[in-house]
Design a protein around this motif. Structure first.
Motif, PDB file in Angstrom:
ATOM      1  N   LEU A 125     -34.237 -33.686  41.286  1.00 55.68           N
ATOM      2  CA  LEU A 125     -34.771 -32.639  42.153  1.00 55.68           C
ATOM      3  C   LEU A 125     -33.733 -31.523  42.238  1.00 55.68           C
ATOM      4  O   LEU A 125     -32.692 -31.689  42.868  1.00 55.68           O
ATOM      5  CB  LEU A 125     -35.061 -33.194  43.547  1.00 55.68           C
ATOM      6  CG  LEU A 125     -35.602 -32.209  44.583  1.00 55.68           C
ATOM      7  CD1 LEU A 125     -36.939 -31.630  44.137  1.00 55.68           C
ATOM      8  CD2 LEU A 125     -35.723 -32.873  45.948  1.00 55.68           C
ATOM      9  N   PRO A 126     -33.984 -30.374  41.567  1.00 53.91           N
ATOM     10  CA  PRO A 126     -32.967 -29.314  41.532  1.00 53.91           C
ATOM     11  C   PRO A 126     -33.041 -28.400  42.745  1.00 53.91           C
ATOM     12  O   PRO A 126     -34.125 -28.080  43.244  1.00 53.91           O
ATOM     13  CB  PRO A 126     -33.341 -28.551  40.260  1.00 53.91           C
ATOM     14  CG  PRO A 126     -34.834 -28.711  40.159  1.00 53.91           C
ATOM     15  CD  PRO A 126     -35.152 -30.067  40.715  1.00 53.91           C
ATOM     16  N   PHE A 127     -31.862 -27.974  43.189  1.00 48.02           N
ATOM     17  CA  PHE A 127     -31.735 -26.953  44.223  1.00 48.02           C
ATOM     18  C   PHE A 127     -30.744 -25.906  43.739  1.00 48.02           C
ATOM     19  O   PHE A 127     -29.607 -26.249  43.379  1.00 48.02           O
ATOM     20  CB  PHE A 127     -31.223 -27.542  45.546  1.00 48.02           C
ATOM     21  CG  PHE A 127     -32.206 -28.403  46.269  1.00 48.02           C
ATOM     22  CD1 PHE A 127     -33.158 -27.846  47.100  1.00 48.02           C
ATOM     23  CD2 PHE A 127     -32.176 -29.787  46.120  1.00 48.02           C
ATOM     24  CE1 PHE A 127     -34.072 -28.648  47.784  1.00 48.02           C
ATOM     25  CE2 PHE A 127     -33.075 -30.593  46.791  1.00 48.02           C
ATOM     26  CZ  PHE A 127     -34.033 -30.020  47.627  1.00 48.02           C
ATOM     27  N   GLU A 128     -31.152 -24.659  43.741  1.00 46.48           N
ATOM     28  CA  GLU A 128     -30.242 -23.596  43.330  1.00 46.48           C
ATOM     29  C   GLU A 128     -29.306 -23.254  44.489  1.00 46.48           C
ATOM     30  O   GLU A 128     -29.756 -23.032  45.615  1.00 46.48           O
ATOM     31  CB  GLU A 128     -31.036 -22.367  42.908  1.00 46.48           C
ATOM     32  CG  GLU A 128     -30.213 -21.324  42.175  1.00 46.48           C
ATOM     33  CD  GLU A 128     -31.081 -20.251  41.544  1.00 46.48           C
ATOM     34  OE1 GLU A 128     -30.546 -19.187  41.221  1.00 46.48           O
ATOM     35  OE2 GLU A 128     -32.300 -20.492  41.364  1.00 46.48           O
ATOM     36  N   VAL A 129     -28.007 -23.211  44.205  1.00 49.22           N
ATOM     37  CA  VAL A 129     -26.976 -22.885  45.200  1.00 49.22           C
ATOM     38  C   VAL A 129     -26.237 -21.650  44.717  1.00 49.22           C
ATOM     39  O   VAL A 129     -25.671 -21.656  43.617  1.00 49.22           O
ATOM     40  CB  VAL A 129     -26.004 -24.068  45.401  1.00 49.22           C
ATOM     41  CG1 VAL A 129     -24.856 -23.674  46.311  1.00 49.22           C
ATOM     42  CG2 VAL A 129     -26.751 -25.281  45.957  1.00 49.22           C
ATOM     43  N   ARG A 130     -26.219 -20.602  45.515  1.00 44.97           N
ATOM     44  CA  ARG A 130     -25.613 -19.331  45.107  1.00 44.97           C
ATOM     45  C   ARG A 130     -24.169 -19.228  45.596  1.00 44.97           C
ATOM     46  O   ARG A 130     -23.819 -19.732  46.677  1.00 44.97           O
ATOM     47  CB  ARG A 130     -26.409 -18.149  45.663  1.00 44.97           C
ATOM     48  CG  ARG A 130     -27.843 -18.057  45.168  1.00 44.97           C
ATOM     49  CD  ARG A 130     -27.899 -17.781  43.679  1.00 44.97           C
ATOM     50  NE  ARG A 130     -29.253 -17.568  43.195  1.00 44.97           N
ATOM     51  CZ  ARG A 130     -29.747 -16.390  42.849  1.00 44.97           C
ATOM     52  NH1 ARG A 130     -29.015 -15.295  42.935  1.00 44.97           N
ATOM     53  NH2 ARG A 130     -30.987 -16.306  42.405  1.00 44.97           N
ATOM     54  N   THR A 131     -23.345 -18.546  44.813  1.00 44.28           N
ATOM     55  CA  THR A 131     -21.964 -18.263  45.216  1.00 44.28           C
ATOM     56  C   THR A 131     -21.679 -16.779  45.010  1.00 44.28           C
ATOM     57  O   THR A 131     -22.458 -16.058  44.391  1.00 44.28           O
ATOM     58  CB  THR A 131     -20.945 -19.064  44.385  1.00 44.28           C
ATOM     59  OG1 THR A 131     -20.849 -18.492  43.071  1.00 44.28           O
ATOM     60  CG2 THR A 131     -21.332 -20.530  44.276  1.00 44.28           C
ATOM     61  N   THR A 132     -20.523 -16.343  45.480  1.00 45.80           N
ATOM     62  CA  THR A 132     -20.070 -14.999  45.167  1.00 45.80           C
ATOM     63  C   THR A 132     -19.849 -14.870  43.670  1.00 45.80           C
ATOM     64  O   THR A 132     -19.699 -15.879  42.974  1.00 45.80           O
ATOM     65  CB  THR A 132     -18.783 -14.661  45.947  1.00 45.80           C
ATOM     66  OG1 THR A 132     -18.508 -13.269  45.841  1.00 45.80           O
ATOM     67  CG2 THR A 132     -17.592 -15.435  45.427  1.00 45.80           C
ATOM     68  N   ILE A 185     -15.249 -19.024  45.831  1.00 46.64           N
ATOM     69  CA  ILE A 185     -16.333 -19.731  45.135  1.00 46.64           C
ATOM     70  C   ILE A 185     -16.218 -21.231  45.373  1.00 46.64           C
ATOM     71  O   ILE A 185     -17.222 -21.920  45.614  1.00 46.64           O
ATOM     72  CB  ILE A 185     -16.306 -19.422  43.630  1.00 46.64           C
ATOM     73  CG1 ILE A 185     -16.644 -17.959  43.361  1.00 46.64           C
ATOM     74  CG2 ILE A 185     -17.281 -20.325  42.874  1.00 46.64           C
ATOM     75  CD1 ILE A 185     -16.419 -17.522  41.925  1.00 46.64           C
ATOM     76  N   VAL A 186     -14.997 -21.764  45.291  1.00 48.30           N
ATOM     77  CA  VAL A 186     -14.799 -23.195  45.526  1.00 48.30           C
ATOM     78  C   VAL A 186     -15.349 -23.583  46.894  1.00 48.30           C
ATOM     79  O   VAL A 186     -16.067 -24.588  47.042  1.00 48.30           O
ATOM     80  CB  VAL A 186     -13.309 -23.574  45.429  1.00 48.30           C
ATOM     81  CG1 VAL A 186     -13.121 -25.069  45.698  1.00 48.30           C
ATOM     82  CG2 VAL A 186     -12.737 -23.212  44.070  1.00 48.30           C
ATOM     83  N   ASN A 187     -15.049 -22.765  47.881  1.00 53.53           N
ATOM     84  CA  ASN A 187     -15.506 -23.078  49.231  1.00 53.53           C
ATOM     85  C   ASN A 187     -17.000 -22.800  49.414  1.00 53.53           C
ATOM     86  O   ASN A 187     -17.676 -23.500  50.178  1.00 53.53           O
ATOM     87  CB  ASN A 187     -14.662 -22.307  50.247  1.00 53.53           C
ATOM     88  CG  ASN A 187     -13.251 -22.856  50.319  1.00 53.53           C
ATOM     89  OD1 ASN A 187     -13.021 -23.916  50.884  1.00 53.53           O
ATOM     90  ND2 ASN A 187     -12.298 -22.157  49.719  1.00 53.53           N
ATOM     91  N   ASP A 188     -17.530 -21.795  48.711  1.00 52.07           N
ATOM     92  CA  ASP A 188     -18.982 -21.594  48.681  1.00 52.07           C
ATOM     93  C   ASP A 188     -19.686 -22.864  48.193  1.00 52.07           C
ATOM     94  O   ASP A 188     -20.683 -23.315  48.779  1.00 52.07           O
ATOM     95  CB  ASP A 188     -19.348 -20.460  47.709  1.00 52.07           C
ATOM     96  CG  ASP A 188     -19.269 -19.077  48.326  1.00 52.07           C
ATOM     97  OD1 ASP A 188     -19.090 -18.971  49.552  1.00 52.07           O
ATOM     98  OD2 ASP A 188     -19.394 -18.098  47.573  1.00 52.07           O
TER      99      ASP A 188
END
Length: 563
Positions: free
Chosen positions: A68-75, A98-101
């Motif tokens: 089940l995919p979920f897209e996770v956005r970062t800077t 980004i690591v913390n995102d």
């Protein structure tokens, strides 16, 4: 049972189910492994412009494989775009953002695995760092390099534009520079050539965190899409197998990555990024020391621009990272586990090299001396880095008088006013992770010296960050400790040597002897106080970064409690 499935009837199960059912998910969906598709898509830079399409393809592949995919956005930092603010301080610091995102999006939601879409310079190291920190099944997917352009019958890419734009006095007219800008970039993806992005994609494969044969790759090519499809299937398998990054990111894996980086003449930025990945993975390894140790014993097997005449397209066609590892032979440990569930040796068993002129055998290397050289001495007691190119004819030694600057703009202005000349050593300091904060770029003065005809006649010593493609002249970059590291105005007890340099001091650089010395009487240095550096009125993210960033020797990762 995967960690994302909570006990039915509990508060967390009920509230999560309510949220996800409202998204159209079924109860059957909610029992599947939940995979983060980490995406740094952005309309600010062409590096990231294609990532949404890739994310959509990967999500379909994960779903087809039973996840089940979920897209996770970062800077999404791009050096050529985001270096405009605060003297470039947002570039390296964005890596750790980004690591913390990723931690917030993935660990907060307790997802089961992730596939990271790697593009521009800081995304790949950040994603590897996050993999090491979170230690859930992870794959890195290299999303490819951009097509180069053509300018008046010759090769042209973004670095060529940068080089000509940095010229003091101008070697290209505004019309020419405009035409170059119009034609330099032929599509989405990272800068072509062996810069930081392609270097880190290759290093990710060498570490075992990207699928074999997937780096480097042309953006939106059939090979890239095939790698995306394979990665989508494999990441779901990794969750079922419970194959985690810390089983892959071992000391042996870092040793292999350093060997490969040396064999391809990678960007020097790989050094600090690999150290940061090791820190986040809790692997006790000194990456700078490995580069120093392995450098003289690792042949240079490829010569991709700017190291030599070949293109990244030719390097990919010859076999890429896997072919380099194959050619290195017993210099690569075959035993470490990789994300495939097989060992390095098993992955390489069927690899062939398509063109042994592009990726040469060890017996016929492009060079036997390293292109990444680590210097130590009284000016760089913890190390400094010199990047060379195949067939370099630059002076092996340089002795000159210091000309000190705290911004590259002031150094470029001095060059334009003829206040820098042959025999000088430009000391550009206060640009390190703490000093900027965020590590300012120092490439502009290097390119400006080159265009002014002073390459090899003027040296540069800096604690700042250099472009992944810089290898012109005698340039000692990322000097450690940085000028702002633990310096106290009232005492020299903790003063970094770089902070004590004065105009007119003699500096001696010997690349063959691996030395960078400040030739000043120790008693004189003891009497000096550190040169005051500009105070930056940072707020927000950069103020947090300055208070928590560790020295380069620790990868410039963030840890609370650092002074």
């Amino acid at each position: 049972m995967v960690r994302s499935n909570f006990t039915p009837g509990t508060v967390r199960w009920a509230t999560r189910r309510a949220q996800w059912r409202a998204l159209g998910l079924t109860d059957e969906d909610l029992t599947k492994p939940k995979i983060a598709v980490v995406n740094s898509s952005s309309e600010l830079a062409i590096c990231f412009r294609h990532l949404d399409e890739i994310a959509a393809r990967v999500k379909k592949g994960i779903a087809a494989a039973g996840g089940l995919p979920f897209e996770v956005r970062t800077t999404a930092p791009s050096d050529f775009i985001h270096s405009a603010g605060h003297g470039g301080g947002y570039i390296l610091s964005a890596r750790d953002l980004i690591v913390n995102d990723i931690e917030v999006g993935v660990e907060g939601a307790q997802l089961d695995g992730m596939i990271c879409l790697a593009s521009c310079d800081k995304t790949a190291p950040a994603q590897l760092m996050a993999a090491g920190r979170l230690n859930i099944p992870t794959l890195l997917l290299a999303c490819g390099y951009q097509a180069s352009g053509c300018f008046r019958g010759g090769h042209c890419d973004i670095e060529e534009v940068f080089l000509h734009a940095c010229a003091v006095g101008g070697t290209a007219s505004l019309d020419e520079l405009t035409e170059m800008s119009d034609n330099a970039v032929g599509g989405p993806g990272v800068c072509p050539g062996m810069g930081t992005a392609n270097s880190m994609h290759i290093v990710a494969e060498a570490l075992g965190m990207a699928l074999p044969g997937s780096t480097p790759v042309a953006a939106n090519s059939p090979a890239m899409w095939a790698a995306a499809d394979a990665a989508a299937i494999r990441v779901v398998e990794m969750v079922h197998e419970d194959l985690r990054p810390r089983q892959v990111l071992t000391e042996a894996a870092f040793r292999t990555a350093v060997r490969v980086a040396l064999a391809i003449g990678s960007s020097i930025n790989v050094v600090k990024h690999l150290q940061a990945v090791a820190e986040e993975s809790e692997v006790d390894v000194d990456v700078l020391a490995l580069f120093a140790e392995f450098g003289p014993r690792t042949p240079v097997l490829s010569a991709v621009r700017p190291n030599g005449p070949h293109t990244i397209e030719q390097f990919e066609a010859a076999g890429g990272a896997a072919a380099v590892m194959r050619q290195l032979g017993d210099l690569v440990d075959p035993a470490p586990m990789t994300a495939t569930g097989r060992t390095v040796g098993e992955n390489l068993a069927g690899i062939t090299v398509a063109d042994e002129e592009i990726i040469r055998p060890r017996q016929r290397p492009y060079a036997t001396e390293p292109l990444i050289v680590i210097l130590r001495g009284s000016l760089s007691p913890s190390g400094g880095i010199v990047k060379l190119a195949v067939g370099d004819e630059r002076p092996a030694t340089f002795t000159g008088l210091a000309r000190c600057f705290s911004t590259q703009e002031s150094a470029v202005a001095a060059l334009a006013e003829d206040r820098i000349g042959p025999g000088d050593v430009v000391v550009l300091r206060g640009l390190g992770p703490r000093g900027r904060p965020g590590m300012g770029m120092a490439s502009q003065i290097v390119f400006a010296l080159d265009r002014a005809g002073l390459t090899g006649k003027v040296a540069v010593v800096t604690d700042g960050q250099l472009s992944g493609l810089v290898n012109r002249g005698i340039v000692v970059g990322e000097v450690r400790p940085e000028a702002a590291e633990d310096s106290a105005p009232s005492s020299t007890a903790f003063a970094p040597p770089l902070a004590l340099v004065r105009d007119g001091d003699m500096i001696h650089i010997d690349i063959a002897a691996r030395v960078c010395d400040l030739v000043v009487d120790p008693a004189e240095l003891e009497a000096r106080r550190p040169e005051s550096l500009p105070e930056h009125d940072e707020t927000g993210w950069l103020s947090v970064y300055r208070r928590t960033v560790r020295p380069l020797g620790q990868g410039a990762v963030l840890r609370p409690g650092h002074r």
